[in-house]
Every structure is written in structure tokens, then in C-alpha cells.
Design a protein around this motif. Structure first.
Motif, PDB file in Angstrom:
ATOM      1  N   ALA A 151       0.802  -1.218   0.000  1.00 43.66           N
ATOM      2  CA  ALA A 151       0.000   0.000   0.000  1.00 43.66           C
ATOM      3  C   ALA A 151       0.837   1.271   0.000  1.00 43.66           C
ATOM      4  N   THR A 152       2.086   1.190   0.456  1.00 43.13           N
ATOM      5  CA  THR A 152       2.996   2.337   0.420  1.00 43.13           C
ATOM      6  C   THR A 152       4.410   1.842   0.113  1.00 43.13           C
ATOM      7  N   ASP A 153       5.241   2.768  -0.323  1.00 42.20           N
ATOM      8  CA  ASP A 153       6.648   2.427  -0.556  1.00 42.20           C
ATOM      9  C   ASP A 153       7.339   2.021   0.741  1.00 42.20           C
ATOM     10  N   ASN A 154       6.990   2.665   1.845  1.00 42.23           N
ATOM     11  CA  ASN A 154       7.607   2.343   3.125  1.00 42.23           C
ATOM     12  C   ASN A 154       7.334   0.885   3.505  1.00 42.23           C
ATOM     13  N   ILE A 155       6.111   0.447   3.285  1.00 48.60           N
ATOM     14  CA  ILE A 155       5.754  -0.947   3.555  1.00 48.60           C
ATOM     15  C   ILE A 155       6.584  -1.859   2.655  1.00 48.60           C
ATOM     16  N   ALA A 156       6.687  -1.494   1.376  1.00 49.86           N
ATOM     17  CA  ALA A 156       7.460  -2.300   0.427  1.00 49.86           C
ATOM     18  C   ALA A 156       8.928  -2.391   0.842  1.00 49.86           C
ATOM     19  N   LEU A 157       9.480  -1.310   1.343  1.00 53.04           N
ATOM     20  CA  LEU A 157      10.892  -1.321   1.751  1.00 53.04           C
ATOM     21  C   LEU A 157      11.110  -2.204   2.978  1.00 53.04           C
ATOM     22  N   GLY A 158      10.146  -2.253   3.875  1.00 55.10           N
ATOM     23  CA  GLY A 158      10.238  -3.169   5.010  1.00 55.10           C
ATOM     24  C   GLY A 158      10.241  -4.618   4.557  1.00 55.10           C
ATOM     25  N   LEU A 159       9.380  -4.923   3.607  1.00 53.59           N
ATOM     26  CA  LEU A 159       9.315  -6.280   3.074  1.00 53.59           C
ATOM     27  C   LEU A 159      10.564  -6.601   2.256  1.00 53.59           C
ATOM     28  N   LEU A 160      11.086  -5.614   1.541  1.00 54.17           N
ATOM     29  CA  LEU A 160      12.311  -5.811   0.769  1.00 54.17           C
ATOM     30  C   LEU A 160      13.460  -6.233   1.691  1.00 54.17           C
ATOM     31  N   ARG A 161      13.539  -5.624   2.847  1.00 53.74           N
ATOM     32  CA  ARG A 161      14.573  -5.999   3.829  1.00 53.74           C
ATOM     33  C   ARG A 161      14.426  -7.474   4.227  1.00 53.74           C
ATOM     34  N   TYR A 162      13.179  -7.858   4.508  1.00 56.15           N
ATOM     35  CA  TYR A 162      12.904  -9.260   4.851  1.00 56.15           C
ATOM     36  C   TYR A 162      13.370 -10.183   3.720  1.00 56.15           C
ATOM     37  N   PHE A 163      12.996  -9.848   2.474  1.00 55.89           N
ATOM     38  CA  PHE A 163      13.380 -10.671   1.329  1.00 55.89           C
ATOM     39  C   PHE A 163      14.899 -10.801   1.217  1.00 55.89           C
ATOM     40  N   HIS A 164      15.604  -9.688   1.399  1.00 51.72           N
ATOM     41  CA  HIS A 164      17.070  -9.743   1.339  1.00 51.72           C
ATOM     42  C   HIS A 164      17.628 -10.710   2.382  1.00 51.72           C
ATOM     43  N   GLU A 165      17.133 -10.596   3.589  1.00 52.22           N
ATOM     44  CA  GLU A 165      17.646 -11.442   4.675  1.00 52.22           C
ATOM     45  C   GLU A 165      17.337 -12.916   4.461  1.00 52.22           C
ATOM     46  N   LYS A 166      16.227 -13.211   3.801  1.00 53.60           N
ATOM     47  CA  LYS A 166      15.827 -14.603   3.560  1.00 53.60           C
ATOM     48  C   LYS A 166      16.336 -15.122   2.218  1.00 53.60           C
ATOM     49  N   LYS A 167      17.151 -14.305   1.536  1.00 51.60           N
ATOM     50  CA  LYS A 167      17.741 -14.685   0.242  1.00 51.60           C
ATOM     51  C   LYS A 167      16.673 -14.959  -0.825  1.00 51.60           C
ATOM     52  N   ILE A 168      15.578 -14.200  -0.736  1.00 58.67           N
ATOM     53  CA  ILE A 168      14.533 -14.227  -1.764  1.00 58.67           C
ATOM     54  C   ILE A 168      14.871 -13.105  -2.727  1.00 58.67           C
ATOM     55  N   HIS A 169      15.109 -13.447  -3.975  1.00 55.96           N
ATOM     56  CA  HIS A 169      15.592 -12.476  -4.958  1.00 55.96           C
ATOM     57  C   HIS A 169      14.443 -11.727  -5.631  1.00 55.96           C
ATOM     58  N   ILE A 170      14.559 -10.418  -5.615  1.00 58.99           N
ATOM     59  CA  ILE A 170      13.582  -9.521  -6.233  1.00 58.99           C
ATOM     60  C   ILE A 170      14.216  -8.982  -7.509  1.00 58.99           C
ATOM     61  N   PRO A 171      13.623  -9.089  -8.648  1.00 60.51           N
ATOM     62  CA  PRO A 171      12.316  -9.647  -8.987  1.00 60.51           C
ATOM     63  C   PRO A 171      12.362 -11.100  -9.473  1.00 60.51           C
ATOM     64  N   GLN A 172      13.523 -11.747  -9.443  1.00 59.55           N
ATOM     65  CA  GLN A 172      13.632 -13.105  -9.990  1.00 59.55           C
ATOM     66  C   GLN A 172      12.666 -14.077  -9.317  1.00 59.55           C
ATOM     67  N   ASP A 173      12.525 -13.986  -7.992  1.00 63.19           N
ATOM     68  CA  ASP A 173      11.632 -14.889  -7.258  1.00 63.19           C
ATOM     69  C   ASP A 173      10.251 -14.275  -7.051  1.00 63.19           C
ATOM     70  N   ILE A 174      10.214 -13.011  -6.721  1.00 64.06           N
ATOM     71  CA  ILE A 174       8.955 -12.299  -6.454  1.00 64.06           C
ATOM     72  C   ILE A 174       9.109 -10.863  -6.939  1.00 64.06           C
ATOM     73  N   SER A 175       8.113 -10.384  -7.692  1.00 62.70           N
ATOM     74  CA  SER A 175       8.076  -8.964  -8.051  1.00 62.70           C
ATOM     75  C   SER A 175       7.522  -8.191  -6.862  1.00 62.70           C
ATOM     76  N   LEU A 176       7.968  -6.947  -6.710  1.00 64.41           N
ATOM     77  CA  LEU A 176       7.567  -6.120  -5.577  1.00 64.41           C
ATOM     78  C   LEU A 176       7.303  -4.698  -6.058  1.00 64.41           C
ATOM     79  N   ALA A 177       6.190  -4.110  -5.588  1.00 63.04           N
ATOM     80  CA  ALA A 177       5.845  -2.736  -5.973  1.00 63.04           C
ATOM     81  C   ALA A 177       5.154  -2.034  -4.811  1.00 63.04           C
ATOM     82  N   GLY A 178       5.162  -0.704  -4.853  1.00 60.89           N
ATOM     83  CA  GLY A 178       4.526   0.098  -3.825  1.00 60.89           C
ATOM     84  C   GLY A 178       3.850   1.319  -4.413  1.00 60.89           C
ATOM     85  N   PHE A 179       3.412   2.184  -3.537  1.00 54.62           N
ATOM     86  CA  PHE A 179       2.745   3.429  -3.913  1.00 54.62           C
ATOM     87  C   PHE A 179       3.424   4.588  -3.204  1.00 54.62           C
TER      88      PHE A 179
END
Length: 180
Positions: free
Chosen positions: A91-119
Motif C-alpha cells: 500500500a505504500t513504498d515504506n511498507i514495500a521497503l520493510g518487506l524488501l529488507r525481509y526478502f534480502h535477509e531470507k535470500k529471496i531475490h527480487i524480482p527473480q523470485d517475487i516482483s515487488l511494488a509500492g505506492f
């Protein structure tokens, strides 16, 4: 009567939904806020559903509720991943950036594994890695229009409410075509 000028959150959500559908994503998580927030909690999600499902009737959207904080989005990472999405829209870029941090730590590659977008279209999205796809609002234009309306009100001139449609989709590195 209360006059207003506000971002057209339904249209913003619709534009993002159409874009994510155009990338062939079928399983999507919308990480959104409480429906108590009409603009971001209801309208943005409503528009997203309209745009995504109109262009992808077989698509599935799972809603995960968060607050506006980076930390809460990060803490909901396990929940988001449990839906096995090919894309997550926040719903917001701030929310997306929090999730992006989680993805980095769990070695989930953006966008290869999951695409991510915000507002929001905030500058920090352009320097995150990968850079964040975002629906950007023209806050400068919104501020100018608000100031003009306030000056008109102070001069006892009639003022009408309006939705601001000045927005654009900034496609960056965090989104890609879904794997088929």
C-alpha cells in the motif's frame, strides 16, 4: 460542507493492478492497511482488485493487513511468503521497503523470485536495491492546488472538491514478467 483535494486512490490502485496483470502474475499478495483508512486501506486496494482482475480474471489476490511501518511489514514477511506469490504489491513504498529488507535477509531475490511494488514514488525507492517500482503521486502539484484553494476560500470565492489524477507508474528493477 468540507471541501477537499485528494489523490485518486482508486485510480492509482487500478493502474497498479493493470500493470501487475500485464506481467502475467497469477498469485499476488496485497500488503495493505486497515479499512479504517478509507483512502489507502479501502480505495487503493479496491482499485487494485478492479485493475488486476479485469485484466486477469483467473488471478488470485491474498490480502495481508499491516500498519504503515517498515517494521510491521518486515515482521509479516513469513505470512506474505506463505501465500507463495509471484508478486507483492504494498500500500505504500515504506511498507514495500520493510518487506524488501525481509526478502534480502531470507535470500529471496527480487524480482527473480517475487516482483515487488509500492505506492508513493518516494526518492528512496530509486536508491533501494533493487530499485522499487512505484505508483508516484505529484505531491508538488497537489500542494499548489491546495494552496490555490485555500487562497480562494480566504477571498470568499467558491471552491469545489476534487480528486487529483496527477500520477504515474515508475517501472524500476523490482518487477518483471511472471515465470510461466
Amino acid at each position: 460542507m468540507v471541501n477537499f483535494i485528494k489523490v485518486d486512490d482508486i485510480n492509482a490502485g487500478k493502474l497498479m493492478g493493470e500493470y501487475i496483470a500485464s506481467l502475467n502474475h497469477q498469485q499476488v499478495v496485497f500488503l495493505g492497511v486497515s479499512p479504517q483508512d478509507k483512502a489507502v486501506g479501502i480505495d487503493r486496494y479496491k482499485g487494485f482488485r478492479q485493475g488486476f482482475l479485469a485484466n486477469n480474471p483467473q488471478g488470485k489476490i491474498s490480502f495481508v493487513q499491516t500498519d504503515f511501518s517498515f517494521e510491521q511489514a518486515y515482521n509479516l514477511g513469513d505470512t506474505v511468503v506463505s501465500f507463495e506469490p509471484s508478486a507483492v504489491v504494498c500500500a505504500t513504498d515504506n511498507i514495500a521497503l520493510g518487506l524488501l529488507r525481509y526478502f534480502h535477509e531470507k535470500k529471496i531475490h527480487i524480482p527473480q523470485d517475487i516482483s515487488l511494488a509500492g505506492f508513493g514514488g518516494y526518492p528512496v525507492g530509486s536508491i533501494s536495491y533493487p530499485s522499487l517500482t512505484s505508483l508516484a503521486f505529484d505531491y508538488k502539484h497537489l500542494g499548489i492546488k491546495t494552496a490555490e484553494k485555500l487562497l480562494s476560500m480566504l477571498q470568499n470565492q467558491p471552491v469545489t472538491s476534487e480528486y487529483d489524477h496527477n500520477m504515474n507508474l515508475i517501472i524500476r528493477e523490482s518487477t518483471r514478467l511472471a515465470k510461466i
